[in-house]
Motif scaffolding. Structure first.
Motif, PDB file in Angstrom:
ATOM      1  N   ARG A   1       0.931  -1.217  -0.072  1.00  0.00           N
ATOM      2  CA  ARG A   1      -0.048  -0.132   0.032  1.00  0.00           C
ATOM      3  C   ARG A   1       0.908   1.164  -0.041  1.00  0.00           C
ATOM      4  O   ARG A   1       2.347   1.130  -0.349  1.00  0.00           O
ATOM      5  CB  ARG A   1      -0.911  -0.003   1.289  1.00  0.00           C
ATOM      6  CG  ARG A   1      -1.779  -1.298   1.302  1.00  0.00           C
ATOM      7  CD  ARG A   1      -2.808  -1.169   0.301  1.00  0.00           C
ATOM      8  NE  ARG A   1      -3.850   0.213   0.506  1.00  0.00           N
ATOM      9  CZ  ARG A   1      -4.748   0.427   1.333  1.00  0.00           C
ATOM     10  NH1 ARG A   1      -5.275  -0.752   1.904  1.00  0.00           N
ATOM     11  NH2 ARG A   1      -5.283   1.350   1.311  1.00  0.00           N
TER      12      ARG A   1
ATOM     13  N   ALA B   1      -5.115  -7.810  -7.290  1.00  0.00           N
ATOM     14  CA  ALA B   1      -5.250  -8.007  -8.767  1.00  0.00           C
ATOM     15  C   ALA B   1      -3.928  -7.868  -9.175  1.00  0.00           C
ATOM     16  O   ALA B   1      -3.560  -8.798 -10.355  1.00  0.00           O
ATOM     17  CB  ALA B   1      -6.045  -6.774  -9.236  1.00  0.00           C
ATOM     18  N   MET B   2      -3.133  -7.077  -8.663  1.00  0.00           N
ATOM     19  CA  MET B   2      -1.528  -7.091  -9.124  1.00  0.00           C
ATOM     20  C   MET B   2      -0.898  -8.520  -8.670  1.00  0.00           C
ATOM     21  O   MET B   2      -0.022  -9.175  -9.408  1.00  0.00           O
ATOM     22  CB  MET B   2      -0.938  -5.998  -8.681  1.00  0.00           C
ATOM     23  CG  MET B   2      -1.501  -4.810  -9.176  1.00  0.00           C
ATOM     24  SD  MET B   2      -1.388  -4.648 -11.045  1.00  0.00           S
ATOM     25  CE  MET B   2       0.326  -4.604 -11.351  1.00  0.00           C
TER      26      MET B   2
ATOM     27  N   HIS C   1     -10.064 -12.004  -3.897  1.00  0.00           N
ATOM     28  CA  HIS C   1      -9.654 -12.082  -5.632  1.00  0.00           C
ATOM     29  C   HIS C   1      -9.764 -13.681  -5.873  1.00  0.00           C
ATOM     30  O   HIS C   1      -8.898 -14.264  -5.274  1.00  0.00           O
ATOM     31  CB  HIS C   1      -8.540 -11.313  -5.980  1.00  0.00           C
ATOM     32  CG  HIS C   1      -8.221 -11.111  -7.604  1.00  0.00           C
ATOM     33  ND1 HIS C   1      -8.245 -12.289  -8.388  1.00  0.00           N
ATOM     34  CD2 HIS C   1      -8.622  -9.948  -8.327  1.00  0.00           C
ATOM     35  CE1 HIS C   1      -8.268 -11.760  -9.457  1.00  0.00           C
ATOM     36  NE2 HIS C   1      -8.382 -10.653  -9.641  1.00  0.00           N
TER      37      HIS C   1
ATOM     38  N   ALA D   1       0.114   0.060  -4.215  1.00  0.00           N
ATOM     39  CA  ALA D   1      -1.350   0.005  -4.569  1.00  0.00           C
ATOM     40  C   ALA D   1      -2.349   0.989  -3.912  1.00  0.00           C
ATOM     41  O   ALA D   1      -1.841   1.196  -2.814  1.00  0.00           O
ATOM     42  CB  ALA D   1      -1.945  -1.474  -4.392  1.00  0.00           C
ATOM     43  N   ASN D   2      -3.304   1.151  -4.093  1.00  0.00           N
ATOM     44  CA  ASN D   2      -4.126   2.147  -3.541  1.00  0.00           C
ATOM     45  C   ASN D   2      -4.939   1.609  -2.666  1.00  0.00           C
ATOM     46  O   ASN D   2      -5.544   2.299  -1.461  1.00  0.00           O
ATOM     47  CB  ASN D   2      -4.989   3.074  -4.480  1.00  0.00           C
ATOM     48  CG  ASN D   2      -4.207   4.165  -5.465  1.00  0.00           C
ATOM     49  OD1 ASN D   2      -3.523   4.821  -4.782  1.00  0.00           O
ATOM     50  ND2 ASN D   2      -4.589   4.107  -6.754  1.00  0.00           N
ATOM     51  N   ASP D   3      -5.386   0.432  -2.676  1.00  0.00           N
ATOM     52  CA  ASP D   3      -6.266  -0.345  -1.943  1.00  0.00           C
ATOM     53  C   ASP D   3      -5.954  -1.635  -1.908  1.00  0.00           C
ATOM     54  O   ASP D   3      -5.172  -2.297  -2.705  1.00  0.00           O
ATOM     55  CB  ASP D   3      -7.709  -0.128  -1.890  1.00  0.00           C
ATOM     56  CG  ASP D   3      -8.192  -0.549  -3.660  1.00  0.00           C
ATOM     57  OD1 ASP D   3      -7.886  -1.482  -4.158  1.00  0.00           O
ATOM     58  OD2 ASP D   3      -8.960   0.381  -3.971  1.00  0.00           O
ATOM     59  N   TYR D   4      -6.559  -2.794  -1.072  1.00  0.00           N
ATOM     60  CA  TYR D   4      -6.312  -4.033  -1.106  1.00  0.00           C
ATOM     61  C   TYR D   4      -6.725  -4.837  -2.328  1.00  0.00           C
ATOM     62  O   TYR D   4      -6.410  -5.889  -2.726  1.00  0.00           O
ATOM     63  CB  TYR D   4      -6.729  -4.735   0.271  1.00  0.00           C
ATOM     64  CG  TYR D   4      -6.100  -4.463   1.522  1.00  0.00           C
ATOM     65  CD1 TYR D   4      -4.654  -4.933   1.622  1.00  0.00           C
ATOM     66  CD2 TYR D   4      -6.711  -3.528   2.587  1.00  0.00           C
ATOM     67  CE1 TYR D   4      -3.958  -4.616   2.778  1.00  0.00           C
ATOM     68  CE2 TYR D   4      -5.905  -3.375   3.708  1.00  0.00           C
ATOM     69  CZ  TYR D   4      -4.508  -3.913   3.810  1.00  0.00           C
ATOM     70  OH  TYR D   4      -3.412  -3.481   4.791  1.00  0.00           O
ATOM     71  N   GLN D   5      -8.101  -4.315  -2.860  1.00  0.00           N
ATOM     72  CA  GLN D   5      -8.464  -4.680  -4.001  1.00  0.00           C
ATOM     73  C   GLN D   5      -7.376  -4.790  -5.272  1.00  0.00           C
ATOM     74  O   GLN D   5      -7.197  -5.675  -5.986  1.00  0.00           O
ATOM     75  CB  GLN D   5      -9.767  -4.194  -4.458  1.00  0.00           C
ATOM     76  CG  GLN D   5     -11.025  -4.607  -3.412  1.00  0.00           C
ATOM     77  CD  GLN D   5     -11.102  -6.105  -3.194  1.00  0.00           C
ATOM     78  OE1 GLN D   5     -11.208  -6.855  -4.071  1.00  0.00           O
ATOM     79  NE2 GLN D   5     -11.198  -6.324  -1.969  1.00  0.00           N
ATOM     80  N   GLU D   6      -6.789  -3.512  -5.306  1.00  0.00           N
ATOM     81  CA  GLU D   6      -5.830  -3.274  -6.388  1.00  0.00           C
ATOM     82  C   GLU D   6      -4.611  -4.356  -6.049  1.00  0.00           C
ATOM     83  O   GLU D   6      -3.891  -4.746  -6.873  1.00  0.00           O
ATOM     84  CB  GLU D   6      -5.635  -1.871  -6.347  1.00  0.00           C
ATOM     85  CG  GLU D   6      -4.565  -1.521  -7.658  1.00  0.00           C
ATOM     86  CD  GLU D   6      -4.188  -0.061  -7.779  1.00  0.00           C
ATOM     87  OE1 GLU D   6      -3.899   0.476  -8.714  1.00  0.00           O
ATOM     88  OE2 GLU D   6      -4.100   0.565  -6.618  1.00  0.00           O
TER      89      GLU D   6
END
Length: 302
Positions: free
Chosen positions: A199, A234-235, A254, A226-231
């Motif tokens: 983060r 995804a990475m 995810h 990343a901006n958040d845990y979802q991003e």
């Protein structure tokens, strides 16, 4: 300001027709009733009752005051009934604070349980960052709030009253095809060669990574911020690196990632419920606090 108890004495004397009958109803002595009436007459500055062959009858001032007294007594009775309902958790409202990761995992379970037990209590839930939640506690905008901390940066217990709910473990997030994806547990020292998705540098989980990596003897190589845990997930899912996250942050996992335990090689965070030391706690607030404690017993994020 007129004394409410003396107004009630006046009403009873008028309704019963005599001091003796009113005293019996109130379970006072007749002299005590007479004394209260004399004091009330001194307060209003004029006589309120006159003795009659059939007992006591109100003067014009007594009739006027009695009319107002009936309204006051009715309103006080209604107020007592309303407070009794709130105390009995049959009505009222409660404002609580939470933060994103437990707000999407643990808190909904507690809210569901509380609403089953107390369906008439209106819940207002505020989600914010740590300082915002503490500010809301101090300003009285919320009665209690969920907060978190780590062992090296504990919330000051003199600032707010704290009750520990559970520990939220730090876990490893890897791609579904990563060599470690099938492992139940790994140690931080096995991850020295990995690229790390983090983060923003100010985020607490980044400090967890640096502390855990230092304890394992390596400096983490950062691949992506990343901006958040979802991003972040995804990475991770496309093999751009691995990541650390509190377990509650991964409730919405995810499909392309796997979660692996780090055991005690990465520190957990403590999830607490907080309220102001000087706050007079309403019954609904105490009840929600108890629900949180009950739900935390044996709670493990999915």
């Amino acid at each position: 300001m007129l004394d409410v108890n003396r107004l009630q004495v006046l009403l009873h004397v008028i309704e019963e027709g005599s001091v003796t009958a009113a005293a019996a109803r109130l379970q006072y002595s007749p002299s005590a009733v007479s004394q209260q009436l004399r004091r009330l007459e001194r307060e209003v500055g004029q006589p309120l009752l006159t003795r009659h062959a059939r007992g006591m009858v109100p003067t014009e001032a007594g009739q006027v005051l009695a009319g107002h007294a009936r309204k006051v007594v009715r309103q006080l009775t209604a107020a007592e009934a309303d407070l009794a309902e709130i105390a009995g958790l049959r009505r009222g409202q409660l404002s609580i604070g939470t933060f994103a990761t437990v707000g999407s995992s643990f808190v909904p379970l507690a809210v569901q349980r509380f609403r089953q037990l107390y369906p008439s209590i209106r819940l207002h839930i505020h989600s914010d960052r740590e300082q915002g939640l503490i500010d809301k506690l101090e300003e009285g905008e919320v009665g209690l709030s969920l907060l978190w901390d780590y062992e090296w940066r504990r919330i000051d217990p003199s600032q707010v009253a704290l009750t520990t709910l559970f520990e939220d473990p730090t876990v490893l997030v890897v791609a579904a095809d990563h060599p470690l994806a099938g492992e139940r547990s790994v140690h931080m020292r096995d991850l020295a060669d990995e690229g790390w998705i983090i983060r923003s540098e100010q985020h607490p989980v980044v400090e967890v990574l640096h502390r855990s990596a230092a304890a394992a003897g390596f400096e983490p190589r950062i691949s992506f911020e990343a901006n958040d845990y979802q991003e972040a997930q995804a990475m991770v899912s496309v093999g751009f690196g691995v990541a650390l996250a509190p377990r509650t942050a991964l409730t919405n996992k995810h499909p392309g990632v796997r979660i692996v335990s780090l055991g005690d090689s990465a520190p957990p965070r403590r999830i607490v419920v907080a309220h102001r030391h000087d706050r007079v706690r309403a019954p609904a607030e105490i009840a929600f606090h108890e629900v949180l404690l009950d739900m935390a017993q044996g709670y493990e994020p999915d």
